[in-house]
Design a protein around this motif. Structure first.
Motif, mmCIF file in Angstrom:
data_model
loop_
_atom_site.group_PDB
_atom_site.id
_atom_site.type_symbol
_atom_site.label_atom_id
_atom_site.label_comp_id
_atom_site.label_asym_id
_atom_site.label_seq_id
_atom_site.Cartn_x
_atom_site.Cartn_y
_atom_site.Cartn_z
ATOM 1 N N GLU A 14 0.611 -0.863 -0.412
ATOM 2 C CA GLU A 14 0.536 0.211 -0.190
ATOM 3 C C GLU A 14 0.695 0.813 0.052
ATOM 4 N N LEU A 15 1.916 1.208 0.264
ATOM 5 C CA LEU A 15 2.910 2.741 0.872
ATOM 6 C C LEU A 15 3.708 2.699 -0.603
ATOM 7 N N TYR A 16 4.085 1.615 -0.990
ATOM 8 C CA TYR A 16 4.602 1.319 -2.114
ATOM 9 C C TYR A 16 3.631 2.333 -3.569
ATOM 10 N N PHE A 17 2.165 1.667 -3.763
ATOM 11 C CA PHE A 17 1.050 1.743 -4.459
ATOM 12 C C PHE A 17 1.085 3.850 -4.242
ATOM 13 N N ALA A 47 -9.744 -1.537 -7.900
ATOM 14 C CA ALA A 47 -10.964 -0.930 -8.868
ATOM 15 C C ALA A 47 -11.356 -2.433 -9.946
ATOM 16 N N HIS A 48 -10.869 -3.160 -9.139
ATOM 17 C CA HIS A 48 -12.118 -5.046 -9.759
ATOM 18 C C HIS A 48 -13.078 -4.551 -8.649
ATOM 19 N N HIS A 60 6.742 6.749 -18.563
ATOM 20 C CA HIS A 60 7.723 6.135 -19.641
ATOM 21 C C HIS A 60 6.266 5.111 -20.322
ATOM 22 N N PRO A 61 6.580 3.804 -21.007
ATOM 23 C CA PRO A 61 5.614 3.016 -21.797
ATOM 24 C C PRO A 61 5.443 1.842 -21.203
ATOM 25 N N ASP A 62 6.259 1.337 -19.812
ATOM 26 C CA ASP A 62 5.719 0.276 -19.200
ATOM 27 C C ASP A 62 4.613 0.903 -17.941
ATOM 28 N N THR A 63 4.492 2.125 -17.543
ATOM 29 C CA THR A 63 4.138 2.724 -16.627
ATOM 30 C C THR A 63 2.279 2.570 -16.438
ATOM 31 N N ASN A 97 -2.505 -0.375 -13.770
ATOM 32 C CA ASN A 97 -2.915 -1.997 -14.139
ATOM 33 C C ASN A 97 -3.096 -2.277 -12.798
ATOM 34 N N ARG A 98 -2.127 -2.854 -13.203
ATOM 35 C CA ARG A 98 -1.691 -3.813 -12.232
ATOM 36 C C ARG A 98 -1.467 -4.052 -10.057
ATOM 37 N N MET A 99 -1.457 -2.528 -10.724
ATOM 38 C CA MET A 99 -1.159 -2.192 -8.563
ATOM 39 C C MET A 99 -2.674 -2.337 -9.068
ATOM 40 N N ALA A 100 -4.076 -1.025 -9.095
ATOM 41 C CA ALA A 100 -4.713 -0.826 -9.287
ATOM 42 C C ALA A 100 -6.041 -1.981 -9.134
#
Length: 215
Positions: free
Chosen positions: A163-166, A199-200, A184-187, A192-195
């Protein structure tokens, strides 16, 4: 000096780092190292690795844009990083160049320490606890001052490391967009992986309300 986690080795590379970057940058590196130690203690990671990665993370920050591009080319990193990134975002490639050059100069440095140095600017879809600790420490060390930093600092130990990293990753994205900066292109993939879990969960709550209305 064979043991990369020894105090002797730490002092040696700290002295070398001090000569490589401006005084203000070295103070930042010290702050990241100290903060990384604190986070490692709180989140039960390897303290010695966190200390070492923190002091080394900005190893190549003394280089200007043309120098860092040239170093990426010399190290054979251009294809890996992407020509577009090297050309347009040279400020983010000092992590990868530092990790590669440190691996050559000091092969005794553990691979997970090098990984955290590599990922501290761009991050990655896959981040170890040490990767996250260095990424977070880079943002919240004592020399940093921005409106959100106190909230993030006060969350240490109260929320999970994930959560801190998020929180930190979200802050940097919002800051870049607010300043019309490049992403960055990977951002997007990383975000999306973290959120996704949050979101789901919202999507499921919404769909449940819709189903209830139809009953």
């Amino acid at each position: 000096m064979d043991d990369a986690l020894s105090q002797e080795f730490f002092q040696h590379v700290s002295a070398e780092a001090k000569e490589r970057v401006p005084k203000k940058r070295f103070h930042h590196m010290q702050g990241v190292s100290d903060t990384a130690v604190e986070l490692a203690q709180v989140y039960e990671a390897d303290v010695d690795k966190a200390r070492l990665a923190g002091i080394l993370h900005d190893w190549d920050k003394g280089l200007d844009n043309d120098e860092i591009r040239a170093k990426a080319a010399d190290l054979g990193l251009v294809d890996e990083l992407g020509e577009w990134v090297v050309l347009n975002m040279p400020q983010v490639i000092h992590g990868p160049t530092a990790a590669a050059s440190l691996a050559n100069e000091y092969p005794q440095i553990p691979s997970d320490v090098l990984s955290s140095i590599y990922k501290h600017t761009i991050a990655s879809p896959e981040m170890s606890d040490l990767d996250k600790i260095i990424y977070i420490s880079d943002a919240i060390e004592p020399n940093r001052s921005f409106p959100e930093v106190d909230e993030i600092r006060s969350s240490v130990g109260k929320v999970s490391l994930d959560e801190l990293y998020f929180m930190v990753y979200k802050f940097w994205i919002e800051t870049l967009i607010g300043n019309d900066g490049l992403l960055h292109p990977d951002t997007l993939d990383i975000w999306n992986r973290m959120a996704y879990p949050k979101a789901h969960a919202r999507l499921e709550r919404y769909e449940e309300r819709c189903r209830n209305k139809r009953r």
